[in-house]
Design a protein around this motif. Structure first.
Motif, PDB file in Angstrom:
ATOM      1  N   VAL A 112      -7.473   3.698   2.600  1.00 32.60           N
ATOM      2  CA  VAL A 112      -6.037   3.397   2.657  1.00 32.60           C
ATOM      3  C   VAL A 112      -5.218   4.596   2.188  1.00 32.60           C
ATOM      4  O   VAL A 112      -4.249   5.009   2.842  1.00 32.60           O
ATOM      5  N   MET A 113      -5.606   5.181   1.050  1.00 32.70           N
ATOM      6  CA  MET A 113      -4.863   6.319   0.514  1.00 32.70           C
ATOM      7  C   MET A 113      -4.988   7.539   1.428  1.00 32.70           C
ATOM      8  O   MET A 113      -4.038   8.311   1.588  1.00 32.70           O
TER       9      MET A 113
ATOM     10  N   MET B 210       0.814  -1.223   0.000  1.00 29.82           N
ATOM     11  CA  MET B 210       0.000   0.000   0.000  1.00 29.82           C
ATOM     12  C   MET B 210       0.848   1.274   0.000  1.00 29.82           C
ATOM     13  O   MET B 210       0.475   2.272  -0.630  1.00 29.82           O
TER      14      MET B 210
ATOM     15  N   ARG C  91       2.254   1.553  -3.446  1.00 30.80           N
ATOM     16  CA  ARG C  91       1.138   1.857  -4.365  1.00 30.80           C
ATOM     17  C   ARG C  91       0.752   3.335  -4.282  1.00 30.80           C
ATOM     18  O   ARG C  91       0.420   3.962  -5.292  1.00 30.80           O
ATOM     19  N   TYR C  92       0.793   3.897  -3.101  1.00 32.54           N
ATOM     20  CA  TYR C  92       0.476   5.320  -2.923  1.00 32.54           C
ATOM     21  C   TYR C  92       1.408   6.179  -3.787  1.00 32.54           C
ATOM     22  O   TYR C  92       0.966   7.127  -4.445  1.00 32.54           O
TER      23      TYR C  92
ATOM     24  N   ARG D 225      -7.606  -1.920  -7.073  1.00 27.56           N
ATOM     25  CA  ARG D 225      -8.147  -2.486  -5.834  1.00 27.56           C
ATOM     26  C   ARG D 225      -9.584  -2.006  -5.619  1.00 27.56           C
ATOM     27  O   ARG D 225     -10.082  -1.141  -6.338  1.00 27.56           O
ATOM     28  N   ASN D 226     -10.231  -2.567  -4.588  1.00 30.10           N
ATOM     29  CA  ASN D 226     -11.568  -2.125  -4.222  1.00 30.10           C
ATOM     30  C   ASN D 226     -11.546  -0.621  -3.933  1.00 30.10           C
ATOM     31  O   ASN D 226     -10.836  -0.158  -3.038  1.00 30.10           O
ATOM     32  N   LYS D 227     -12.308   0.152  -4.712  1.00 32.31           N
ATOM     33  CA  LYS D 227     -12.236   1.609  -4.635  1.00 32.31           C
ATOM     34  C   LYS D 227     -12.624   2.138  -3.255  1.00 32.31           C
ATOM     35  O   LYS D 227     -12.012   3.084  -2.751  1.00 32.31           O
TER      36      LYS D 227
ATOM     37  N   SER E 167      -6.273   2.911  -9.103  1.00 31.18           N
ATOM     38  CA  SER E 167      -5.951   1.629  -8.483  1.00 31.18           C
ATOM     39  C   SER E 167      -6.898   0.544  -8.987  1.00 31.18           C
ATOM     40  O   SER E 167      -8.067   0.810  -9.279  1.00 31.18           O
TER      41      SER E 167
ATOM     42  N   SER F  42      -7.418   6.842  -5.631  1.00 33.40           N
ATOM     43  CA  SER F  42      -8.029   5.516  -5.734  1.00 33.40           C
ATOM     44  C   SER F  42      -8.530   5.209  -7.136  1.00 33.40           C
ATOM     45  O   SER F  42      -8.657   4.046  -7.516  1.00 33.40           O
TER      46      SER F  42
ATOM     47  N   GLU G  47      -9.823   1.425  -0.901  1.00 36.04           N
ATOM     48  CA  GLU G  47      -8.622   2.154  -1.320  1.00 36.04           C
ATOM     49  C   GLU G  47      -8.688   3.623  -0.914  1.00 36.04           C
ATOM     50  O   GLU G  47      -7.665   4.234  -0.607  1.00 36.04           O
TER      51      GLU G  47
END
Length: 316
Positions: A286-287, A126, A129-130, A278-280, A276, A273, A283
């Motif tokens: 997370v972001m 993560m 990814r950010y 990933r699940n928006k 990404s 997000s 995400e």
């Protein structure tokens, strides 16, 4: 038969034992004949021993007498190199085998510098990814397109430049009392432009890098970015301490407003997000969480740097 232009890859290393072996293997797999690799290492972990295992005709190791930061390490490597073109690399970058062959086309065509595209390798993490999503958001907003129109080239991972024009500059700005930890690369580019350096940004040439993947490593890199701003303002721009402190305080107030008002924070996380896979919904949270960590680390770094400058003001 060797290719005409010689390239030297300069890599400063400090406690890179987790990444360095993979980096070296990629470097030694390059399909261009006429190049060498110069490591300038002042680690206190196992990095030095790992590099020593690979020392050969193409790979050299320099250990400075005193540690004075990344800028000074880069400068030592540049001055020691015997080449036509210098490539500046970080220890976590993985070069493709055809990297030099591809940038060589630009230098054979008379250009002085080449900027390229860098992508994050460890996207499953993560924090890493950010960093990549932030880069993609900048592309979407036209940030790099505007830079190209205005400057033609700019600082990137894997930046390369002819040594003749590089040696006209004062190289990477450093400081003996308090080593500059961030922002020095941009100032080198500014100086290159003063010497009419003719460069290009070629986003078709891509390299991969391992981005920070733990809370501590992400915090350290972001804290370093914060530390670098007052250092550059004080040592290069020669701003007064009061002016630097005032600007830092304004930035702190702005960051607090973004975090505590929630709406700008949510919008920032939402925009990230979107790029990404990933699940928006998850995400966004997370972001947003990582954005708060980033802003906290940069603020902490900025004010700790201000304190350090103040305490050492008589030595500077």
């Amino acid at each position: 038969m060797q290719n005409k232009l010689k390239y030297s890859i300069i890599i400063p290393t400090y406690n890179e034992e987790g990444d360095i072996e993979n980096t070296i293997r990629h470097l030694l797999s390059i399909d261009y004949d006429n190049y060498d690799i110069i490591f300038v290492d002042d680690s206190n972990d196992n990095t030095t021993n790992i590099i020593r295992k690979y020392i050969c005709e193409k790979l050299h190791l320099i250990i400075p007498e005193m540690r004075r930061g990344r800028s000074e390490a880069r400068n030592i490597g540049i001055e020691a190199s015997e080449c036509d073109v210098v490539i500046i690399l970080n220890a976590d970058v993985l070069l493709p085998t055809d990297f030099i062959s591809r940038i060589n086309i630009h230098f054979q065509n008379g250009l002085d510098a080449v900027s390229i595209l860098s992508e994050v390798e460890n996207m499953s993490n993560m924090f890493a990814r950010y960093i990549e999503l932030d880069f993609k958001l900048k592309i979407y907003n036209g940030f790099y397109e505007k830079l190209v129109k205005k400057f033609q080239f700019f600082w990137t991972e894997g930046f390369s430049v002819r040594k003749t024009i590089l040696m006209k500059t004062s190289l990477f700005p450093s400081n003996k009392c308090i080593p500059i930890v961030a922002g020095e690369d941009v100032r080198l580019i500014d100086e290159l432009r003063k010497y009419n350096c003719n460069g290009i940004y070629d986003d078709s040439i891509k390299i991969r890098h391992i981005a920070p993947s733990t809370f501590s490593s992400f915090w350290v890199t972001r804290k370093g970015r914060g530390e670098g701003t007052p250092q550059v303002r004080a040592f290069i721009d020669k701003w007064s301490y009061k002016k630097i402190f005032f600007v830092a305080t304004l930035k702190l107030m702005r960051r607090l407003a973004i975090v505590f008002s929630m709406v700008p924070l949510f919008l920032r996380a939402y925009k990230l997000s979107r790029y990404s896979n990933r699940n928006k919904f998850l995400e966004i949270f997370v972001m947003g969480y990582i954005f708060i960590i980033e802003q906290s680390a940069m603020t902490y770094g900025e004010f700790s740097s201000l304190l350090n400058i103040y305490l050492n003001r008589k030595k500077i």
